[in-house]
Design a protein around this motif. Structure first.
Motif, PDB file in Angstrom:
ATOM      1  N   LYS A 120       0.830  -1.209   0.000  1.00  0.00           N
ATOM      2  CA  LYS A 120       0.000   0.000   0.000  1.00  0.00           C
ATOM      3  C   LYS A 120       0.864   1.259   0.000  1.00  0.00           C
ATOM      4  CE  LYS A 120      -4.116  -1.866   2.305  1.00  0.00           C
ATOM      5  NZ  LYS A 120      -4.934  -1.805   3.546  1.00  0.00           N
ATOM      6  N   THR A 122       3.980   1.507  -0.976  1.00  0.00           N
ATOM      7  CA  THR A 122       4.728   1.606  -2.235  1.00  0.00           C
ATOM      8  C   THR A 122       3.851   2.184  -3.344  1.00  0.00           C
ATOM      9  OG1 THR A 122       6.076  -0.316  -1.613  1.00  0.00           O
ATOM     10  CG2 THR A 122       6.025   0.294  -3.948  1.00  0.00           C
ATOM     11  N   ILE A 123       2.614   1.681  -3.447  1.00  0.00           N
ATOM     12  CA  ILE A 123       1.685   2.172  -4.477  1.00  0.00           C
ATOM     13  C   ILE A 123       1.348   3.632  -4.233  1.00  0.00           C
ATOM     14  CG2 ILE A 123      -0.651   1.923  -5.397  1.00  0.00           C
ATOM     15  CD1 ILE A 123      -0.405  -1.078  -4.900  1.00  0.00           C
ATOM     16  N   GLU A 126       4.129   5.763  -5.446  1.00  0.00           N
ATOM     17  CA  GLU A 126       4.193   5.798  -6.913  1.00  0.00           C
ATOM     18  C   GLU A 126       3.188   6.781  -7.501  1.00  0.00           C
ATOM     19  OE1 GLU A 126       3.674   1.850  -8.301  1.00  0.00           O
ATOM     20  OE2 GLU A 126       5.662   1.155  -7.679  1.00  0.00           O
ATOM     21  N   TYR A 127       2.019   6.862  -6.868  1.00  0.00           N
ATOM     22  CA  TYR A 127       0.972   7.746  -7.406  1.00  0.00           C
ATOM     23  C   TYR A 127       0.892   9.080  -6.670  1.00  0.00           C
ATOM     24  CZ  TYR A 127      -0.668   3.787 -10.148  1.00  0.00           C
ATOM     25  OH  TYR A 127      -0.759   2.759 -11.044  1.00  0.00           O
TER      26      TYR A 127
END
Length: 241
Positions: A120, A122-123, A126-127
């Motif tokens: 969670k 990491t994502i 990224e966004y």
């Protein structure tokens, strides 16, 4: 074969199927077993063993149906395969208890939840989003000890279960218990008409010491304190002056 963990014989058999790559293939694909256990519990030594056991397989593939099939290299490959097969059978039997213990510890550590939380975060990075972090309320006008005490009470209130009233699903969520052991606890509780104390629980279920210490903080037992009131009687003579 004696049980290694507290998760039951069925769980141990189910998680020993990887050994069939050695037995059913007569050692031909023995290296797959070692690559598998290495991946499951993150042990480099078993990954290295898998590489070593794959060498005879590679040699046989090189010499099969080629000009080298009738040379000394072919004989070396065949002998390596025979020796590797025998050694790998002994090896998998030897490492099975350690693998089951490591897998049990890994499952009890809540690694899946940690992996999900890491994914969670990491994502979210990224966004460009902000990961959601669980926050605890901060008590004002309290000392440090009071704040720590509040956090401990909150954690225990969420995680503790009453052993004689809890359901199988709730027990399965307790770290160190899991689904199979929870089912056994519920069955034994019915036979014993409830657990009288933690010692009674450990005795009838034959819980190993390290597991008992791990799960004890999460379980509530109906242990009653017997207070014996004693009175001291004095006798004497009253003298008037």
């Amino acid at each position: 074969m004696a049980s290694v963990t507290d998760r039951g014989r069925f769980w141990e058999i189910k998680n020993s199927i990887w050994m069939l790559w050695v037995f059913l293939t007569f050692g031909f694909f023995n290296y797959i077993s070692f690559f598998y256990v290495s991946y499951k519990v993150k042990q480099r030594k078993w990954f290295i063993a898998g590489i070593l056991y794959s060498i005879p397989f590679i040699l046989m593939m090189i010499t099969a149906d080629t000009a080298l099939s009738d040379t000394w290299l072919d004989d070396v490959g065949t002998m390596s395969y025979i020796i590797g097969s025998i050694v790998s059978i002994i090896h998998v039997i030897k490492i099975r208890p350690e693998y089951l213990l490591r897998l049990d510890a890994k499952l009890s550590s809540g690694y899946k939840e940690k992996e999900i939380d890491h994914l969670k975060k990491t994502i979210a990075r990224e966004y460009g989003a902000t990961p959601v972090i669980d926050k605890q309320p901060v008590l004002t006008n309290t000392t440090g000890d009071e704040q720590i005490g509040y956090n401990v009470k909150k954690e225990m209130r969420v995680e503790q279960v009453v052993i004689n009233e809890t359901t199988e699903e709730e027990l399965a969520k307790v770290p160190g218990i899991g689904g199979l052991f929870a089912k056994k606890i519920i069955s034994t509780r019915s036979q014993e008409n409830g657990f009288q104390s933690f010692n009674h629980f450990v005795e009838v279920l034959s819980v190993k010491p390290h597991l008992a210490e791990k799960i004890k903080p999460y379980l509530l037992f109906p242990e009653k304190e017997h207070v014996v009131a004693s009175t001291n009687k004095t006798e004497g003579r009253v003298i008037d002056f």
